[in-house]
Design an enzyme around this catalytic site. Structure first.
Site, PDB file in Angstrom:
ATOM      1  N   SER A 100      49.123-105.647  65.854  1.00  0.00           N
ATOM      2  CA  SER A 100      48.195-105.894  66.996  1.00  0.00           C
ATOM      3  C   SER A 100      48.710-106.868  67.911  1.00  0.00           C
ATOM      4  CB  SER A 100      47.105-106.367  66.609  1.00  0.00           C
ATOM      5  OG  SER A 100      46.315-105.204  65.711  1.00  0.00           O
TER       6      SER A 100
ATOM      7  N   LYS B 177      41.910-114.435  71.218  1.00  0.00           N
ATOM      8  CA  LYS B 177      41.210-113.012  70.768  1.00  0.00           C
ATOM      9  C   LYS B 177      39.886-113.381  70.168  1.00  0.00           C
ATOM     10  CE  LYS B 177      42.517-109.016  67.762  1.00  0.00           C
ATOM     11  NZ  LYS B 177      43.516-108.696  67.006  1.00  0.00           N
TER      12      LYS B 177
ATOM     13  N   SER C   6      45.141-103.967  68.462  1.00  0.00           N
ATOM     14  CA  SER C   6      44.045-104.372  68.602  1.00  0.00           C
ATOM     15  C   SER C   6      43.804-105.334  69.587  1.00  0.00           C
ATOM     16  CB  SER C   6      43.152-104.732  67.348  1.00  0.00           C
ATOM     17  OG  SER C   6      43.643-106.004  66.658  1.00  0.00           O
TER      18      SER C   6
HETATM   19  N1  GLN Z   1      46.923-100.674  64.506  1.00  0.00           N
HETATM   20  C1  GLN Z   1      46.971-101.097  63.418  1.00  0.00           C
HETATM   21  C2  GLN Z   1      45.735-101.173  62.398  1.00  0.00           C
HETATM   22  O1  GLN Z   1      44.674-100.630  63.129  1.00  0.00           O
HETATM   23  C3  GLN Z   1      47.169-102.840  63.363  1.00  0.00           C
HETATM   24  C4  GLN Z   1      46.135-103.671  63.597  1.00  0.00           C
HETATM   25  C5  GLN Z   1      46.323-105.252  63.695  1.00  0.00           C
HETATM   26  O2  GLN Z   1      47.504-105.633  63.580  1.00  0.00           O
HETATM   27  N2  GLN Z   1      45.209-105.877  63.602  1.00  0.00           N
HETATM   28  O3  GLN Z   1      45.413-101.522  61.349  1.00  0.00           O
END
Ligand code: GLN
Length: 437
Positions: A145, A46, A121
């Site tokens: 994420s 990532k 994400s």
């Molecule tokens: N959807 C969550 C957020 O927007 C999780 C994001 C993540 O784990 N980086 O914060």
């Protein structure tokens, strides 16, 4: 990868480097050298993790032109065991999002149905495994994420315990929540990679020195679930019925699965978003046009340069979170929001610790719904935040959790189920997950 360009999985592909590395590995075989534990394993990364000499952007304009000067510890560990890094994957800007729609590279699409989101994400990471462009993907999981995109794409995703994997070289979103996670096709693949990247790192003070061999062993085979989660009004009925079937399957295998009350469900998302936006607003203050990447040239004074750089460099969702985080940390609101949320986090942790004293694992859904159509709720961030209800618990408590495929819905979209365990119980958690798969 070339055949899947329309899905927008990768933001950078290391074709030449990867082939050169593969050739070097072939030489090792020819010479009869000893081969690493992940010999020839193709890994995607990532774009929030440092890889020396390569662009690192967190899918943000503000890091335009930035090249990482060092390898993250996870990368060092992977390379030392002969894996091959194939490229960097698309994601939400600074890991903020649930649909891979907040990215300067544009949306990433779900390979099963390209009109749907791969989740976020780490959307690109999940699709990179789903479309067989690599065996393993590294993502990061601050509030789900890794697990949520894995769930949307029908692959396995592990978020290790907080401190289990070094965060050195991971771009910070919310430091007390962030963990590097692993996406793969099987639990055993993930376990092998976990074994290589987990462990104490002198470069990350929060990394744990508990040895993998000292992990907690369970013998009672007791699993808990929370009634309020399974009866959640937003939970898709097909996900609920798949969940019920899985708990029955576990009972047939000799586990006792019991339902419990959990009074904190409505506090999970608010607590998560108060604390993570606070931490994010602090972490992102370093992007000022001086230290890294993008600088606005349209300014007469130093102060204007800071303002213009940040106004032009950050996307809408990131700005929203910086503002929210700054607000909850500001004098006059600190006690009411930030401090209160810290206290609630402790209460949630104490409650879950109590459950895990009596039970070995907690089973829960991963998402309220299957992968949604691209653009759903794009103008309704709160609705998107609320969809994180089942994943943020593991990050609020620092516990390990794994998302595993749990069948398909009537449209052929993947359903998933989540298992959470005691701190540092990743290996056992993956073993249990394997028996469900
Ligand atoms: N959807 C969550 C957020 O927007 C999780 C994001 C993540 O784990 N980086 O914060």
């Amino acid at each position: 990868i070339e055949k899947t360009l329309d899905l927008n999985i990768y933001v950078d592909v290391y074709a030449v480097d990867a082939l050169a590395q593969a050739e070097a590995l072939d030489v090792k075989i020819k010479n009869g050298d000893s081969l690493g534990k992940l010999f020839g394993c193709i890994v995607s990364v990532k774009d929030v993790i440092s890889l020396k000499g390569h662009k690192l952007s967190a899918a943000s304009k503000i890091l335009e032109g930035y090249v990482a000067p060092y390898d993250a510890t996870v990368i060092k560990n992977l390379l030392a065991e002969d894996s091959i890094i194939i490229g960097k994957t698309n994601c939400d800007e600074f890991g903020m999002g649930s649909a891979n729609e907040n990215s300067i590279y544009g949306i990433c699409k779900n390979g099963i149905d390209p009109t749907r989101s791969p989740g976020g994400s780490s959307g690109g990471a999940a699709v990179s495994v789903q479309m067989n462009t690599c065996l393993i993907a590294l993502g990061s999981d601050t509030g789900g994420s890794v697990r949520q995109p894995a769930a949307f794409c029908g692959v396995v995703g592990l978020k290790p315990s907080y401190g289990r994997v070094s965060r050195y070289g991971l771009i910070a979103y919310a430091s007390s929540f962030d963990q590097i996670g692993i996406i793969g096709n099987t639990c055993s693949d993930i376990s092998k990679v976990f074994d290589v990247i987990a462990g104490k790192d002198p470069l990350d003070a929060t990394s744990s020195s508990v040895l993998l061999s000292e992990r907690p062993k369970s013998n009672t085979k007791k699993i808990a679930y929370f009634k309020s989660m399974v009866n959640h009004e937003k939970l898709n009925p097909q996900i609920k019925s798949a969940f019920d079937q899985t708990t029955q399957k576990l009972e047939i295998k000799g586990y006792s699965v019991e339902s419990l009350d959990f009074s904190f469900l409505d506090y999970l998302v608010p607590t998560y978003y108060v604390l993570t936006t606070a931490e994010a607003s602090t972490n992102l203050s370093r992007y000022d046009g001086v230290r890294y990447g993008y600088r606005s040239m349209d300014a007469d004074t130093l102060h204007d340069m800071y303002i213009n750089t940040r106004s032009e460099g950050f996307g809408k969702e990131v700005k929203r979170r910086i503002m929210l985080g700054t607000y909850v940390l500001s004098e006059g609101y600190f006690d009411a929001y930030f401090k209160k949320a810290q206290q609630v986090r402790q209460l949630i942790k104490a409650e879950i610790d109590k459950v895990l004293n009596a039970y070995d694992y907690i089973i829960l859904p991963v998402t309220t719904d299957v992968a949604w159509k691209t653009g759903t709720n794009i103008d309704n961030p709160v609705e998107v935040y609320l969809s994180d209800v089942f994943t943020v618990l593991a990050n609020l408590t620092g516990l390990p959790a794994v998302s595993i495929p749990n069948g398909l819905n009537t449209d052929g979209m993947p359903i998933a189920v989540q298992l959470m365990g005691k701190k540092y119980s990743e290996v056992e958690l993956l073993e249990l997950a394997e028996t469900i798969l």
